[in-house]
Design a protein around this motif. Sequence first.
Motif, PDB file in Angstrom:
ATOM      1  N   THR A  99       1.283  -0.492   0.046  1.00 27.56           N
ATOM      2  CA  THR A  99      -0.006   0.270   0.552  1.00 27.56           C
ATOM      3  C   THR A  99       1.770   1.094  -0.004  1.00 27.56           C
ATOM      4  O   THR A  99       1.849   1.004   0.331  1.00 27.56           O
ATOM      5  CB  THR A  99      -0.875  -0.250   1.182  1.00 27.56           C
ATOM      6  OG1 THR A  99       0.217   0.036   2.280  1.00 27.56           O
ATOM      7  CG2 THR A  99      -1.471  -1.211   0.823  1.00 27.56           C
ATOM      8  N   CYS A 100       0.722   2.436  -0.563  1.00 27.26           N
ATOM      9  CA  CYS A 100       0.890   3.530  -0.480  1.00 27.26           C
ATOM     10  C   CYS A 100       0.311   4.622  -0.605  1.00 27.26           C
ATOM     11  O   CYS A 100      -0.381   4.943  -0.735  1.00 27.26           O
ATOM     12  CB  CYS A 100       1.898   3.464  -1.657  1.00 27.26           C
ATOM     13  SG  CYS A 100       0.946   3.133  -3.971  1.00 27.26           S
ATOM     14  N   PHE A 101       0.649   6.193  -0.331  1.00 24.32           N
ATOM     15  CA  PHE A 101      -0.063   7.109  -0.222  1.00 24.32           C
ATOM     16  C   PHE A 101       0.572   7.984  -1.767  1.00 24.32           C
ATOM     17  O   PHE A 101      -0.061   8.936  -1.551  1.00 24.32           O
ATOM     18  CB  PHE A 101       0.056   8.117   1.294  1.00 24.32           C
ATOM     19  CG  PHE A 101       1.676   8.504   0.990  1.00 24.32           C
ATOM     20  CD1 PHE A 101       2.139   9.449   1.296  1.00 24.32           C
ATOM     21  CD2 PHE A 101       2.913   7.545   1.826  1.00 24.32           C
ATOM     22  CE1 PHE A 101       3.427  10.223   1.597  1.00 24.32           C
ATOM     23  CE2 PHE A 101       3.589   7.865   2.610  1.00 24.32           C
ATOM     24  CZ  PHE A 101       4.203   9.103   2.158  1.00 24.32           C
ATOM     25  N   ARG A 102       1.469   7.888  -2.114  1.00 26.19           N
ATOM     26  CA  ARG A 102       2.097   7.885  -3.408  1.00 26.19           C
ATOM     27  C   ARG A 102       3.068   7.377  -4.059  1.00 26.19           C
ATOM     28  O   ARG A 102       3.005   6.382  -4.196  1.00 26.19           O
ATOM     29  CB  ARG A 102       3.128   9.823  -2.949  1.00 26.19           C
ATOM     30  CG  ARG A 102       4.515   9.799  -2.014  1.00 26.19           C
ATOM     31  CD  ARG A 102       5.317  10.822  -1.970  1.00 26.19           C
ATOM     32  NE  ARG A 102       6.120   9.589  -0.787  1.00 26.19           N
ATOM     33  CZ  ARG A 102       7.029  10.797  -0.419  1.00 26.19           C
ATOM     34  NH1 ARG A 102       6.381  12.385   0.152  1.00 26.19           N
ATOM     35  NH2 ARG A 102       8.003  10.484   0.423  1.00 26.19           N
ATOM     36  N   GLY A 103       3.400   7.569  -5.457  1.00 22.55           N
ATOM     37  CA  GLY A 103       4.043   6.961  -6.138  1.00 22.55           C
ATOM     38  C   GLY A 103       5.661   6.722  -6.285  1.00 22.55           C
ATOM     39  O   GLY A 103       5.987   7.934  -4.887  1.00 22.55           O
ATOM     40  N   GLY A 104       6.301   6.085  -6.451  1.00 24.90           N
ATOM     41  CA  GLY A 104       7.717   5.928  -6.266  1.00 24.90           C
ATOM     42  C   GLY A 104       8.469   4.746  -5.143  1.00 24.90           C
ATOM     43  O   GLY A 104       7.125   4.572  -4.259  1.00 24.90           O
ATOM     44  N   ASP A 105       9.290   4.913  -4.641  1.00 21.51           N
ATOM     45  CA  ASP A 105       9.782   2.980  -4.250  1.00 21.51           C
ATOM     46  C   ASP A 105      10.057   4.382  -2.708  1.00 21.51           C
ATOM     47  O   ASP A 105      10.281   3.868  -1.676  1.00 21.51           O
ATOM     48  CB  ASP A 105      10.844   2.788  -4.368  1.00 21.51           C
ATOM     49  CG  ASP A 105      12.148   3.986  -4.440  1.00 21.51           C
ATOM     50  OD1 ASP A 105      12.195   5.179  -4.435  1.00 21.51           O
ATOM     51  OD2 ASP A 105      13.075   3.702  -4.566  1.00 21.51           O
ATOM     52  N   ASN A 106       9.334   5.643  -2.447  1.00 21.08           N
ATOM     53  CA  ASN A 106       9.538   5.821  -0.790  1.00 21.08           C
ATOM     54  C   ASN A 106       8.436   6.778  -0.840  1.00 21.08           C
ATOM     55  O   ASN A 106       8.561   7.368   0.194  1.00 21.08           O
ATOM     56  CB  ASN A 106      10.389   7.829  -1.328  1.00 21.08           C
ATOM     57  CG  ASN A 106      10.159   8.681  -1.989  1.00 21.08           C
ATOM     58  OD1 ASN A 106       8.985   8.241  -2.652  1.00 21.08           O
ATOM     59  ND2 ASN A 106      10.703   9.618  -1.545  1.00 21.08           N
TER      60      ASN A 106
END
Length: 131
Positions: A83-90
């Motif tokens: 899960t994420c809140f923005r793109g990219g690996d960070n």
Amino acid sequence: TLRGCKSCHSTCETCSGPLATECTLCVSPYFYLENQCLTECPLRDPMLYGNPYTRTCTLECPSNTYKDKEAKLCRDCDRVCETCFRGGDNGCLTCVENYLYTRWKNYYYCSPKCPDRYYQVPSTKTCKGKT
């Protein structure tokens, strides 16, 4: 067309009639909302996002995607983020299998092992900084 059948509007994958307001499913790159296929989801409160998997305008994005407020689209998380809140690996919130979550300043990332000066917390699959 088959005898007696009429074509759907060009934006519709399936329809209940030939008009643009009679769509039931949209062709790419259009998004379905209220019997229509739109080039982008309209501005509303709460905000709607274009889901590229269902071709619909939706309030919630599916898992493994995040809400891109500027583009009004559901976008894929990086391959190491569950899960994420923005793109990219960070922009990770949780990690895929065999990856550990580390938060450092404004970076939120997943890696196969903890970085230097961090230790693994197996119960949470995270890395914590040594103090």
